[in-house]
Design an enzyme around this catalytic site. Sequence first.
Site, short mmCIF file in Angstrom:
data_model
loop_
_atom_site.label_atom_id
_atom_site.label_comp_id
_atom_site.label_asym_id
_atom_site.label_seq_id
_atom_site.Cartn_x
_atom_site.Cartn_y
_atom_site.Cartn_z
NE ARG A 161 -2.40 1.12 3.66
CZ ARG A 161 -3.14 1.24 4.75
NH1 ARG A 161 -4.46 1.17 4.67
NH2 ARG A 161 -2.58 1.41 5.93
CB THR A 215 -1.88 7.23 -3.29
OG1 THR A 215 -1.30 5.92 -3.46
CG2 THR A 215 -0.95 8.26 -3.91
CG ASP A 233 1.57 -2.68 9.34
OD1 ASP A 233 2.08 -3.82 9.23
OD2 ASP A 233 1.36 -1.92 8.38
CG ASP A 270 5.20 -2.64 10.56
OD1 ASP A 270 5.94 -3.12 9.70
OD2 ASP A 270 4.81 -1.46 10.55
#
Length: 210
Positions: free
Chosen positions: A105, A109, A201, A204
Amino acid sequence: MNATVTVVDHPLVQHKLTVMRDRDCSTKGFRQLLNEIGMLLAYEVTRDLPLEPVSIETPVARMEAQRIQGKKLVLAPILRAGVGFLDGMLSLVPSARVAHVGIYRDPETLEAVEYYFKAPSDLADRTVLVLDPMLATANSAVSAIGQLKKRGARDLRFVCLLAAPEGIARLQSAHPDVPIWTAAIDSHLNDHGYIVPGLGDAGDRMYGTR
């Protein structure tokens, strides 16, 4: 008509998800729990696979028994976080084929950018489980499913750990034929495209990166 959304509310799934959400959950613990939940979600998402009768010999007698009909499943994790589901699901379905869809990702944006794709050549003949722990903006999921369809996949199912209402709506709009399985539907997305309250995340937290 949009595809169905199934929330897997089994107590073991919900308990493990709560432990994973805690910010003090270790990298090792997070990775292990994601594998365990992957196995439990695989059990639910394969509940309606078609069976066919076969004749076998037990040590005692001949009998008619049931086995899964057709070719084996394809597990298609979206790299990198989707790999966290693999070991758990493969422990339940060890003969499954594995496809890899590399998408990240863009942090500015939030759009999906594909960088890798490798899959079995006969996707049209198999049920494909698309795996990604988080269904947030759904940009990665929409892109991955689109790439799998281009390569012939017709029977697809999306499996995630957490979903946001925005992600569900986006995926249903783009691919109304793909049902969704998730452990929870959270409140909303924040300005950075993260699920709230979420768990941060997933990639992560799996790999100890930032």
